[in-house]
Design a protein around this motif. Structure first.
Motif, PDB file in Angstrom:
ATOM      1  N   VAL A 164       0.843  -1.202   0.000  1.00  0.00           N
ATOM      2  CA  VAL A 164       0.000   0.000   0.000  1.00  0.00           C
ATOM      3  C   VAL A 164       0.874   1.246   0.000  1.00  0.00           C
ATOM      4  CG1 VAL A 164      -1.681   1.356   1.315  1.00  0.00           C
ATOM      5  CG2 VAL A 164      -1.985  -1.109   1.089  1.00  0.00           C
ATOM      6  N   GLU A 165       1.917   1.254   0.813  1.00  0.00           N
ATOM      7  CA  GLU A 165       2.823   2.414   0.854  1.00  0.00           C
ATOM      8  C   GLU A 165       3.458   2.657  -0.516  1.00  0.00           C
ATOM      9  OE1 GLU A 165       5.684   1.843   3.979  1.00  0.00           O
ATOM     10  OE2 GLU A 165       4.128   1.635   5.502  1.00  0.00           O
ATOM     11  N   ARG A 166       3.845   1.590  -1.187  1.00  0.00           N
ATOM     12  CA  ARG A 166       4.472   1.735  -2.518  1.00  0.00           C
ATOM     13  C   ARG A 166       3.477   2.220  -3.561  1.00  0.00           C
ATOM     14  NH1 ARG A 166       7.575  -3.881  -2.298  1.00  0.00           N
ATOM     15  NH2 ARG A 166       9.314  -3.249  -1.000  1.00  0.00           N
ATOM     16  N   ALA A 167       2.238   1.746  -3.466  1.00  0.00           N
ATOM     17  CA  ALA A 167       1.225   2.096  -4.468  1.00  0.00           C
ATOM     18  C   ALA A 167       0.578   3.450  -4.213  1.00  0.00           C
ATOM     19  CB  ALA A 167       0.145   1.008  -4.500  1.00  0.00           C
ATOM     20  N   ALA A 168       0.720   3.961  -3.012  1.00  0.00           N
ATOM     21  CA  ALA A 168       0.038   5.203  -2.631  1.00  0.00           C
ATOM     22  C   ALA A 168       0.242   6.363  -3.605  1.00  0.00           C
ATOM     23  CB  ALA A 168       0.427   5.606  -1.214  1.00  0.00           C
ATOM     24  N   PRO A 169       1.463   6.663  -4.032  1.00  0.00           N
ATOM     25  CA  PRO A 169       1.619   7.811  -4.937  1.00  0.00           C
ATOM     26  C   PRO A 169       0.767   7.705  -6.217  1.00  0.00           C
ATOM     27  CG  PRO A 169       3.752   7.138  -4.100  1.00  0.00           C
ATOM     28  CD  PRO A 169       2.774   6.086  -3.669  1.00  0.00           C
ATOM     29  N   ALA A 170       0.611   6.492  -6.739  1.00  0.00           N
ATOM     30  CA  ALA A 170      -0.191   6.312  -7.953  1.00  0.00           C
ATOM     31  C   ALA A 170      -1.689   6.317  -7.657  1.00  0.00           C
ATOM     32  CB  ALA A 170       0.200   5.009  -8.645  1.00  0.00           C
ATOM     33  N   LEU A 171      -2.078   5.830  -6.478  1.00  0.00           N
ATOM     34  CA  LEU A 171      -3.495   5.701  -6.158  1.00  0.00           C
ATOM     35  C   LEU A 171      -4.096   6.927  -5.468  1.00  0.00           C
ATOM     36  CD1 LEU A 171      -3.515   1.993  -4.927  1.00  0.00           C
ATOM     37  CD2 LEU A 171      -4.344   2.867  -7.128  1.00  0.00           C
ATOM     38  N   LEU A 172      -3.284   7.741  -4.813  1.00  0.00           N
ATOM     39  CA  LEU A 172      -3.797   8.891  -4.071  1.00  0.00           C
ATOM     40  C   LEU A 172      -4.651   9.852  -4.899  1.00  0.00           C
ATOM     41  CD1 LEU A 172      -0.914   9.723  -1.587  1.00  0.00           C
ATOM     42  CD2 LEU A 172      -3.167   8.784  -1.070  1.00  0.00           C
ATOM     43  N   PRO A 173      -4.346  10.085  -6.165  1.00  0.00           N
ATOM     44  CA  PRO A 173      -5.211  10.989  -6.940  1.00  0.00           C
ATOM     45  C   PRO A 173      -6.667  10.521  -7.027  1.00  0.00           C
ATOM     46  CG  PRO A 173      -3.120  10.698  -8.061  1.00  0.00           C
ATOM     47  CD  PRO A 173      -3.139   9.717  -6.918  1.00  0.00           C
ATOM     48  N   LEU A 174      -6.905   9.233  -6.829  1.00  0.00           N
ATOM     49  CA  LEU A 174      -8.275   8.730  -6.866  1.00  0.00           C
ATOM     50  C   LEU A 174      -9.115   9.253  -5.701  1.00  0.00           C
ATOM     51  CD1 LEU A 174      -7.586   5.032  -7.893  1.00  0.00           C
ATOM     52  CD2 LEU A 174      -8.472   6.879  -9.332  1.00  0.00           C
ATOM     53  N   ALA A 175      -8.456   9.765  -4.663  1.00  0.00           N
ATOM     54  CA  ALA A 175      -9.169  10.309  -3.506  1.00  0.00           C
ATOM     55  C   ALA A 175     -10.032  11.508  -3.880  1.00  0.00           C
ATOM     56  CB  ALA A 175      -8.177  10.686  -2.404  1.00  0.00           C
ATOM     57  N   ALA A 176      -9.834  12.069  -5.061  1.00  0.00           N
ATOM     58  CA  ALA A 176     -10.655  13.189  -5.520  1.00  0.00           C
ATOM     59  C   ALA A 176     -12.068  12.739  -5.902  1.00  0.00           C
ATOM     60  CB  ALA A 176      -9.990  13.868  -6.711  1.00  0.00           C
ATOM     61  N   ALA A 177     -12.334  11.448  -5.875  1.00  0.00           N
ATOM     62  CA  ALA A 177     -13.664  10.933  -6.205  1.00  0.00           C
ATOM     63  C   ALA A 177     -14.708  11.515  -5.253  1.00  0.00           C
ATOM     64  CB  ALA A 177     -13.663   9.407  -6.125  1.00  0.00           C
ATOM     65  N   GLU A 178     -15.875  11.833  -5.812  1.00  0.00           N
ATOM     66  CA  GLU A 178     -16.943  12.403  -4.991  1.00  0.00           C
ATOM     67  C   GLU A 178     -17.449  11.422  -3.946  1.00  0.00           C
ATOM     68  OE1 GLU A 178     -17.081  12.515  -8.398  1.00  0.00           O
ATOM     69  OE2 GLU A 178     -17.136  14.625  -8.940  1.00  0.00           O
ATOM     70  N   LEU A 179     -17.507  10.130  -4.299  1.00  0.00           N
ATOM     71  CA  LEU A 179     -17.983   9.095  -3.387  1.00  0.00           C
ATOM     72  C   LEU A 179     -16.918   8.009  -3.261  1.00  0.00           C
ATOM     73  CD1 LEU A 179     -21.639   8.837  -4.735  1.00  0.00           C
ATOM     74  CD2 LEU A 179     -20.918   9.888  -2.591  1.00  0.00           C
ATOM     75  N   ARG A 180     -16.637   7.602  -2.011  1.00  0.00           N
ATOM     76  CA  ARG A 180     -15.599   6.599  -1.750  1.00  0.00           C
ATOM     77  C   ARG A 180     -16.174   5.505  -0.850  1.00  0.00           C
ATOM     78  NH1 ARG A 180     -13.794  11.601  -1.308  1.00  0.00           N
ATOM     79  NH2 ARG A 180     -13.809  11.613   0.959  1.00  0.00           N
ATOM     80  N   TYR A 181     -16.088   4.275  -1.328  1.00  0.00           N
ATOM     81  CA  TYR A 181     -16.675   3.137  -0.627  1.00  0.00           C
ATOM     82  C   TYR A 181     -15.615   2.076  -0.351  1.00  0.00           C
ATOM     83  CZ  TYR A 181     -20.914   5.090  -2.806  1.00  0.00           C
ATOM     84  OH  TYR A 181     -21.922   5.908  -3.230  1.00  0.00           O
ATOM     85  N   CYS A 182     -15.990   1.101   0.470  1.00  0.00           N
ATOM     86  CA  CYS A 182     -15.137  -0.078   0.647  1.00  0.00           C
ATOM     87  C   CYS A 182     -15.970  -1.266   1.115  1.00  0.00           C
ATOM     88  CB  CYS A 182     -13.986   0.182   1.615  1.00  0.00           C
ATOM     89  SG  CYS A 182     -14.458   0.334   3.336  1.00  0.00           S
ATOM     90  N   SER A 183     -15.418  -2.448   0.904  1.00  0.00           N
ATOM     91  CA  SER A 183     -15.988  -3.680   1.451  1.00  0.00           C
ATOM     92  C   SER A 183     -15.828  -3.634   2.965  1.00  0.00           C
ATOM     93  CB  SER A 183     -15.222  -4.897   0.921  1.00  0.00           C
ATOM     94  OG  SER A 183     -15.369  -5.055  -0.456  1.00  0.00           O
TER      95      SER A 183
END
Length: 193
Positions: A35-54
Motif C-alpha cells: 500500500v505504501e508503494r502504491a500510494a503515490p499512484a493511487l492517491l489521486p483517486l481520492a478526488a472521487a466524490e464518493l468513496r466506498y469499501c468492502s
C-alpha cells in the motif's frame, strides 16, 4: 446519467496459499508495504466524490491507509461462504471434494450453505446499479478481489462460470463507466489518474 467507478483491489492479508474464504484478517506486513508503494499512484483517486469499501478488515485498512476515508458498504462484502468461512480451499478440497466440484461447476450451487456464485454476482450488480450519481461523477471502491470479479462479470453480462477465469491482483484497479444496466469496462494507461 453516466459515471465512472474505479474499483481497487484490497492489499493482501496473507500469502496466496494462506488465503481463506471470507478472510477476516487485517493486512499483513507485505500488504502494508505494498500500500505504501502504491500510494503515490493511487492517491489521486481520492478526488472521487464518493468513496466506498468492502466491510473486510483488509479493504477498510487499504482504503484508510490511502487516505480515502471510505464508507463501508455491506453489499460489497465477499461471497457468503457459509460453513466454509475461514477455511482454505485446500482444506475444503481435502474434506469435501465433491461439494467443491459442484460449487466450481454450477453457479447456482451453494453446498457450503452460503450464497451461490450467481447470487453473489447479482448482489454486487445490484449495488452497482443503485449508485447515486450525478452526470460524469467519479466514485471509487476498495474491495476484495472476489467482489471486483463479480462486478466485472455483472458489468460485462458474462456467464457466471467466467468468474473463475479472472485473476485480480492486490491493489489492481478496474474502471467501470456508464450507468445502471449499461456498463463499460475501461482499461487504459491512465486508470490510476
Amino acid at each position: 446519467m453516466t459515471f465512472r467507478l474505479t474499483l481497487i483491489a484490497a492489499a493482501r492479508s496473507s500469502s496466496r496459499l494462506g488465503e481463506r474464504f471470507e478472510d477476516e484478517r487485517p493486512l499483513d506486513v507485505e500488504g502494508r508495504i505494498a500500500v505504501e508503494r502504491a500510494a503515490p499512484a493511487l492517491l489521486p483517486l481520492a478526488a472521487a466524490e464518493l468513496r466506498y469499501c468492502s466491510p473486510s478488515p483488509r479493504s477498510r485498512e487499504t482504503g484508510g491507509a490511502l487516505g480515502f476515508t471510505p464508507l463501508v458498504q455491506l453489499a460489497l462484502r465477499d461471497c457468503d461462504m457459509g460453513r466454509w468461512r475461514g477455511r482454505t480451499l485446500a482444506d475444503v478440497m481435502a474434506r469435501e471434494p465433491a461439494t467443491v466440484d459442484a460449487w466450481l461447476t454450477d453457479p447456482r450451487s451453494a453446498p457450503h450453505g452460503g450464497e451461490s456464485l450467481l447470487e453473489f454476482i447479482t448482489r454486487v450488480g445490484g449495488w452497482l446499479d443503485t449508485r447515486p450519481a450525478e452526470e460524469h461523477s467519479k466514485m471509487l471502491a476498495v474491495a476484495d478481489p472476489g467482489v471486483i470479479r463479480a462486478a466485472m462479470m455483472y458489468a460485462l453480462k458474462a456467464p457466471p462460470h467466467c468468474y473463475w477465469n479472472v485473476d485480480i491482483q492486490p491493489l489492481a484497479t478496474l474502471v467501470l463507466t456508464g450507468r445502471p444496466g449499461q456498463w463499460r469496462l475501461r482499461m487504459d494507461a491512465d486508470a490510476l489518474r
